[in-house]
Design a protein around this motif. Structure first.
Motif, PDB file in Angstrom:
ATOM      1  N   GLU A  86       1.236  -1.153   0.202  1.00  0.00           N
ATOM      2  CA  GLU A  86       0.037   0.259   0.400  1.00  0.00           C
ATOM      3  C   GLU A  86       1.044   1.607  -0.024  1.00  0.00           C
ATOM      4  OE1 GLU A  86      -2.171  -0.422   3.752  1.00  0.00           O
ATOM      5  OE2 GLU A  86      -3.554  -2.072   2.490  1.00  0.00           O
ATOM      6  N   SER A  87       0.587   1.767  -1.323  1.00  0.00           N
ATOM      7  CA  SER A  87       1.368   3.833  -0.897  1.00  0.00           C
ATOM      8  C   SER A  87       0.266   4.720  -0.213  1.00  0.00           C
ATOM      9  CB  SER A  87       1.508   4.123  -2.701  1.00  0.00           C
ATOM     10  OG  SER A  87       2.496   2.733  -2.745  1.00  0.00           O
ATOM     11  N   GLY A  88       0.841   5.221   0.512  1.00  0.00           N
ATOM     12  CA  GLY A  88      -0.275   6.629   1.218  1.00  0.00           C
ATOM     13  C   GLY A  88       0.770   7.361   1.159  1.00  0.00           C
ATOM     14  N   MET A  89      -0.095   8.453   2.108  1.00  0.00           N
ATOM     15  CA  MET A  89       0.598  10.149   1.645  1.00  0.00           C
ATOM     16  C   MET A  89       1.909  10.427   2.946  1.00  0.00           C
ATOM     17  SD  MET A  89      -0.285  12.406   0.008  1.00  0.00           S
ATOM     18  CE  MET A  89      -0.360  14.166   0.499  1.00  0.00           C
ATOM     19  N   LEU A  90       1.563   9.404   3.947  1.00  0.00           N
ATOM     20  CA  LEU A  90       2.649   9.366   5.048  1.00  0.00           C
ATOM     21  C   LEU A  90       3.048   7.937   5.257  1.00  0.00           C
ATOM     22  CD1 LEU A  90       0.087  11.166   7.688  1.00  0.00           C
ATOM     23  CD2 LEU A  90       1.849  12.239   6.122  1.00  0.00           C
ATOM     24  N   ASP A  91       2.501   7.101   4.966  1.00  0.00           N
ATOM     25  CA  ASP A  91       2.804   5.904   5.157  1.00  0.00           C
ATOM     26  C   ASP A  91       2.819   4.781   3.972  1.00  0.00           C
ATOM     27  OD1 ASP A  91       4.079   3.462   6.386  1.00  0.00           O
ATOM     28  OD2 ASP A  91       2.385   2.640   7.141  1.00  0.00           O
ATOM     29  N   SER A  92       4.208   4.057   3.434  1.00  0.00           N
ATOM     30  CA  SER A  92       4.491   2.756   2.255  1.00  0.00           C
ATOM     31  C   SER A  92       4.634   2.153   3.245  1.00  0.00           C
ATOM     32  CB  SER A  92       4.326   3.627   0.952  1.00  0.00           C
ATOM     33  OG  SER A  92       3.629   4.918   0.825  1.00  0.00           O
TER      34      SER A  92
END
Length: 123
Positions: free
Chosen positions: A86-92
């Motif tokens: 999962e890729s996110g703004m704060l955590d991937s």
């Protein structure tokens, strides 16, 4: 490996497959090895390392250009697990959806499993 005929022991989502393949290509690695070690609040932590070759007893799962090796000591605990990325703004990062987990810490970095029948304490 603890297996059911015709069923893959660990599944890899398309996002995880793409990320694993890219890591393998970037680092010229043979595979991504997944295992477990003691540690963390809940007792066990997942380990991941790029591998140059399969080790004795490793279970190999190949999907597209991705290859995952499961360390022998982790195989019974990982059976049925879905690996996602999962890729996110704060955590991937990689996420493990493991039906064998009975408890996890608040941050999600460590997990615990039900005791194995027949296992002795301290073994």
């Amino acid at each position: 490996m603890f297996s059911i005929p015709g069923k893959t022991p660990v599944t890899v989502t398309q996002a995880a497959e793409a990320r694993i393949a890219r890591l393998m290509e970037d680092k010229q690695a043979f595979a991504l090895r997944i295992g477990l070690k003691k540690g963390g609040c809940a007792g066990m932590e997942y380990t991941m390392e790029l591998a140059e070759a399969a080790a004795p007893g490793d279970e190999a799962i190949e999907q597209g250009a991705a290859r995952v090796l499961i360390a022998p000591t982790a195989q019974m605990f990982l059976f049925g697990t879905e690996i996602d990325y999962e890729s996110g703004m704060l955590d991937s990062g990689f996420r493990f959806r493991n039906p064998n987990v009975t408890d996890s810490c608040g941050c999600g970095e460590s997990v615990n499993f039900a005791p194995i029948e027949g296992a002795r304490a301290g073994s």
